[in-house]
Design a protein around this motif. Structure first.
Motif, PDB file in Angstrom:
ATOM      1  N   ASP A 153       0.816  -1.216   0.000  1.00 33.18           N
ATOM      2  CA  ASP A 153       0.000   0.000   0.000  1.00 33.18           C
ATOM      3  C   ASP A 153       0.851   1.269   0.000  1.00 33.18           C
ATOM      4  OD1 ASP A 153      -2.596  -1.269   0.104  1.00 33.18           O
ATOM      5  OD2 ASP A 153      -2.124  -1.821   2.176  1.00 33.18           O
ATOM      6  N   ASN A 154       2.128   1.110  -0.322  1.00 30.54           N
ATOM      7  CA  ASN A 154       3.042   2.268  -0.367  1.00 30.54           C
ATOM      8  C   ASN A 154       3.075   3.003   0.971  1.00 30.54           C
ATOM      9  OD1 ASN A 154       4.849   4.145  -1.480  1.00 30.54           O
ATOM     10  ND2 ASN A 154       3.193   5.473  -2.199  1.00 30.54           N
ATOM     11  N   LEU A 155       3.262   2.242   2.052  1.00 28.78           N
ATOM     12  CA  LEU A 155       3.251   2.801   3.404  1.00 28.78           C
ATOM     13  C   LEU A 155       4.620   2.785   4.073  1.00 28.78           C
ATOM     14  CD1 LEU A 155      -0.027   1.060   4.657  1.00 28.78           C
ATOM     15  CD2 LEU A 155       0.227   3.493   4.098  1.00 28.78           C
ATOM     16  N   ILE A 156       5.656   2.322   3.374  1.00 26.45           N
ATOM     17  CA  ILE A 156       6.956   2.156   4.016  1.00 26.45           C
ATOM     18  C   ILE A 156       8.091   2.686   3.135  1.00 26.45           C
ATOM     19  CG2 ILE A 156       7.159  -0.194   3.092  1.00 26.45           C
ATOM     20  CD1 ILE A 156       8.623   1.022   6.442  1.00 26.45           C
ATOM     21  N   GLY A 157       9.019   3.365   3.768  1.00 30.80           N
ATOM     22  CA  GLY A 157      10.255   3.791   3.113  1.00 30.80           C
ATOM     23  C   GLY A 157      11.401   3.523   4.067  1.00 30.80           C
ATOM     24  N   VAL A 158      12.469   2.900   3.585  1.00 26.74           N
ATOM     25  CA  VAL A 158      13.591   2.525   4.438  1.00 26.74           C
ATOM     26  C   VAL A 158      14.839   3.289   4.036  1.00 26.74           C
ATOM     27  CG1 VAL A 158      15.085   0.627   5.180  1.00 26.74           C
ATOM     28  CG2 VAL A 158      12.642   0.218   4.825  1.00 26.74           C
ATOM     29  N   ASN A 159      15.540   3.812   5.024  1.00 31.47           N
ATOM     30  CA  ASN A 159      16.818   4.490   4.822  1.00 31.47           C
ATOM     31  C   ASN A 159      17.917   3.631   5.431  1.00 31.47           C
ATOM     32  OD1 ASN A 159      15.871   7.487   4.025  1.00 31.47           O
ATOM     33  ND2 ASN A 159      14.543   6.678   5.623  1.00 31.47           N
ATOM     34  N   VAL A 160      18.819   3.124   4.595  1.00 30.36           N
ATOM     35  CA  VAL A 160      19.922   2.301   5.070  1.00 30.36           C
ATOM     36  C   VAL A 160      21.203   3.117   5.012  1.00 30.36           C
ATOM     37  CG1 VAL A 160      21.278   0.206   4.709  1.00 30.36           C
ATOM     38  CG2 VAL A 160      18.804   0.169   4.320  1.00 30.36           C
ATOM     39  N   SER A 161      21.878   3.218   6.136  1.00 33.00           N
ATOM     40  CA  SER A 161      23.108   4.012   6.236  1.00 33.00           C
ATOM     41  C   SER A 161      24.307   3.183   5.790  1.00 33.00           C
ATOM     42  CB  SER A 161      23.301   4.484   7.681  1.00 33.00           C
ATOM     43  OG  SER A 161      24.539   5.146   7.818  1.00 33.00           O
ATOM     44  N   VAL A 162      25.062   3.713   4.837  1.00 34.85           N
ATOM     45  CA  VAL A 162      26.301   3.083   4.371  1.00 34.85           C
ATOM     46  C   VAL A 162      27.375   4.161   4.361  1.00 34.85           C
ATOM     47  CG1 VAL A 162      27.419   1.699   2.582  1.00 34.85           C
ATOM     48  CG2 VAL A 162      24.939   1.542   2.903  1.00 34.85           C
ATOM     49  N   THR A 163      28.284   4.091   5.306  1.00 35.98           N
ATOM     50  CA  THR A 163      29.240   5.177   5.529  1.00 35.98           C
ATOM     51  C   THR A 163      30.590   4.946   4.871  1.00 35.98           C
ATOM     52  OG1 THR A 163      28.179   5.373   7.682  1.00 35.98           O
ATOM     53  CG2 THR A 163      30.126   6.700   7.332  1.00 35.98           C
ATOM     54  N   SER A 164      30.902   3.686   4.580  1.00 35.59           N
ATOM     55  CA  SER A 164      32.202   3.353   3.983  1.00 35.59           C
ATOM     56  C   SER A 164      32.090   2.002   3.295  1.00 35.59           C
ATOM     57  CB  SER A 164      33.289   3.309   5.062  1.00 35.59           C
ATOM     58  OG  SER A 164      34.528   2.871   4.517  1.00 35.59           O
ATOM     59  N   LEU A 165      32.965   1.751   2.350  1.00 34.75           N
ATOM     60  CA  LEU A 165      33.080   0.427   1.742  1.00 34.75           C
ATOM     61  C   LEU A 165      34.228  -0.362   2.349  1.00 34.75           C
ATOM     62  CD1 LEU A 165      32.495   1.348  -2.023  1.00 34.75           C
ATOM     63  CD2 LEU A 165      30.848   0.431  -0.377  1.00 34.75           C
ATOM     64  N   SER A 166      34.927   0.248   3.285  1.00 33.19           N
ATOM     65  CA  SER A 166      36.059  -0.383   3.955  1.00 33.19           C
ATOM     66  C   SER A 166      35.619  -0.981   5.283  1.00 33.19           C
ATOM     67  CB  SER A 166      37.173   0.635   4.199  1.00 33.19           C
ATOM     68  OG  SER A 166      38.103   0.178   5.157  1.00 33.19           O
ATOM     69  N   GLU A 167      35.814  -2.277   5.461  1.00 32.35           N
ATOM     70  CA  GLU A 167      35.446  -2.914   6.723  1.00 32.35           C
ATOM     71  C   GLU A 167      36.304  -2.399   7.874  1.00 32.35           C
ATOM     72  OE1 GLU A 167      33.271  -5.221   8.451  1.00 32.35           O
ATOM     73  OE2 GLU A 167      32.194  -4.213   6.850  1.00 32.35           O
ATOM     74  N   GLU A 168      37.560  -2.093   7.620  1.00 31.74           N
ATOM     75  CA  GLU A 168      38.419  -1.574   8.685  1.00 31.74           C
ATOM     76  C   GLU A 168      37.892  -0.225   9.173  1.00 31.74           C
ATOM     77  OE1 GLU A 168      41.192  -0.980  11.574  1.00 31.74           O
ATOM     78  OE2 GLU A 168      40.630  -2.824  10.531  1.00 31.74           O
ATOM     79  N   THR A 169      37.508   0.637   8.230  1.00 34.47           N
ATOM     80  CA  THR A 169      36.928   1.928   8.616  1.00 34.47           C
ATOM     81  C   THR A 169      35.633   1.712   9.380  1.00 34.47           C
ATOM     82  OG1 THR A 169      37.896   3.017   6.675  1.00 34.47           O
ATOM     83  CG2 THR A 169      36.045   4.127   7.747  1.00 34.47           C
ATOM     84  N   ARG A 170      34.789   0.814   8.885  1.00 37.64           N
ATOM     85  CA  ARG A 170      33.514   0.535   9.557  1.00 37.64           C
ATOM     86  C   ARG A 170      33.728   0.038  10.977  1.00 37.64           C
ATOM     87  NH1 ARG A 170      31.120  -3.418  12.296  1.00 37.64           N
ATOM     88  NH2 ARG A 170      32.206  -4.892  10.955  1.00 37.64           N
ATOM     89  N   ARG A 171      34.691  -0.843  11.185  1.00 40.38           N
ATOM     90  CA  ARG A 171      34.902  -1.433  12.512  1.00 40.38           C
ATOM     91  C   ARG A 171      35.325  -0.397  13.549  1.00 40.38           C
ATOM     92  NH1 ARG A 171      36.820  -6.138   9.677  1.00 40.38           N
ATOM     93  NH2 ARG A 171      38.898  -5.216   9.550  1.00 40.38           N
ATOM     94  N   ILE A 172      36.123   0.566  13.157  1.00 45.54           N
ATOM     95  CA  ILE A 172      36.574   1.553  14.150  1.00 45.54           C
ATOM     96  C   ILE A 172      35.603   2.730  14.269  1.00 45.54           C
ATOM     97  CG2 ILE A 172      39.008   0.943  13.912  1.00 45.54           C
ATOM     98  CD1 ILE A 172      39.393   3.410  12.159  1.00 45.54           C
ATOM     99  N   LEU A 173      34.892   3.027  13.190  1.00 47.75           N
ATOM    100  CA  LEU A 173      33.988   4.179  13.182  1.00 47.75           C
ATOM    101  C   LEU A 173      32.618   3.827  13.744  1.00 47.75           C
ATOM    102  CD1 LEU A 173      34.247   7.134  12.074  1.00 47.75           C
ATOM    103  CD2 LEU A 173      33.125   6.320   9.996  1.00 47.75           C
TER     104      LEU A 173
END
Length: 357
Positions: free
Chosen positions: A185-205
């Motif tokens: 029924d077009n009742l949902i919108g999702v925002n997915v946060s993706v801050t980096s493509l680097s797992e090392e950056t993701r792990r510390i940040l």
């Protein structure tokens, strides 16, 4: 290279005093030495879940910089531990600190679904999109135990009311059945946060968030089920992830995102102190460069509260970021659009069932 006193699995690397409290508690060196001699831990670093019972759950958003009118947060504090998180400052209003307290003392609103239903049933309420996670992630680790977000989604589905979600956790896939029902029924919108493509950056940040691979998979799975996804490439931090803009935009587009949004990092209130301490312990070789570039985006300071500018930044570095984002929009999202959610059905289901006459 991380310093020896780095706290693994946490974003903030220390407790920060609450600016509203008269007394400040400090851990003295002689006490730490005593703990060392006795073989005792002075701080277990464990997460505490603390139930609270607010009278309301829906928040009116008045900031002109935020693209939502209403939000709700099943949890206060967030175990994800993103070191840059603007929501850290709000933990001080609950009597805690914005540093380690924010990610280790999680406040649980067990009555959230009941409060939401009461609001949706009220005569004065008119349908407007309510965004889950306007402040803290509704799919943080606590959700796996308490299931409050799922209970709230069931209420939105019952009343055919539009709802938005912001998350960086793949746990949202658990609720695919309800999300698909809402999407019909077009009742949902999702925002997915993706801050980096680097797992090392993701792990510390963002130490306790889902991996980048899982987030991209989540965008793909939601999109394949006709659940619209907007990718949040935010915040962009000069010297840490600013060089990834084109790659990030291409990756989320390839996985089905219909649009993307971004902000330039700002470190207001206690967050400036927390981030500075973190980067000097985590990335000491580039700490001063990163801090100076952030300051250049905000008039020479880490603490920028100016409406209309605080999330966009200004100056040469901010302009470069915006130019790259415009290029990414043209290259990867030219013919894509995030839909406007449906507000028309709610009136027919306001009593909890469809009106025939």
């Amino acid at each position: 290279m991380k310093s020896e006193d780095y706290i693994k699995g946490r974003g903030a690397q220390k407790k920060v005093p609450n600016r509203f409290l008269r007394h400040i508690y400090e851990t003295r060196d002689d006490f730490l030495e005593f703990c060392h001699i006795e073989g005792e831990e002075f701080d277990s670093n464990k997460t505490q879940y603390l139930p609270i019972f607010p009278k309301t759950i829906i928040n009116k958003v008045t900031s002109p910089d935020v693209g939502m009118q209403y939000s709700m947060n099943p949890y206060q504090g967030c175990e994800h531990g993103c070191v840059y998180c603007y929501a850290r400052n709000t933990h001080e209003f609950w009597g805690y600190g914005a540093g380690l307290d924010f990610e280790r003392r999680i406040l649980i609103k067990k009555d959230a679904a009941k409060l939401l239903e009461a609001k949706l049933k009220s005569k004065s309420w008119k349908a407007e999109t309510i965004v889950l996670s306007g402040n803290t992630d509704c799919y943080q680790p606590a959700e796996q135990q308490f299931g409050i977000t799922r209970a709230c989604l069931e209420v939105f589905a019952k009343y055919k009311h539009p709802v938005g979600i912001i998350t960086k956790n793949a746990l949202i896939r658990r609720d695919l059945d309800i999300l698909k029902e809402l999407a019909k029924d077009n009742l949902i919108g999702v925002n997915v946060s993706v801050t980096s493509l680097s797992e090392e950056t993701r792990r510390i940040l963002e130490p306790r968030t889902a991996s980048i691979k899982k987030r991209l998979e989540t965008i793909k799975i939601l999109s394949e089920n006709n659940i619209p996804v907007n990718a949040m490439l935010a915040p962009i931090i000069p010297g840490i992830n600013s060089h990834e803009i084109m790659g990030l935009a291409e990756a989320v587009a390839d996985h089905g995102a219909r649009s993307f949004a971004f902000t330039v990092v700002r470190l207001n209130g206690a967050i400036g102190q927390i981030f500075t301490d973190w980067i000097k312990k985590t990335l000491p070789g580039k700490a001063e460069k990163v801090l100076n570039q952030i300051k250049e985006c905000h008039g020479g300071t880490l603490n920028d509260s100016r409406f209309g500018i605080r999330s966009r930044g200004e100056g040469k570095i901010a302009k470069q970021i915006h130019d790259l984002m415009r290029l990414a929009q043209r290259r990867y999202f030219a013919n894509r659009k995030f839909p406007t959610l449906n507000k028309d059905l709610y009136g027919q289901y306001k009593d909890g069932q469809f009106r025939l006459f």
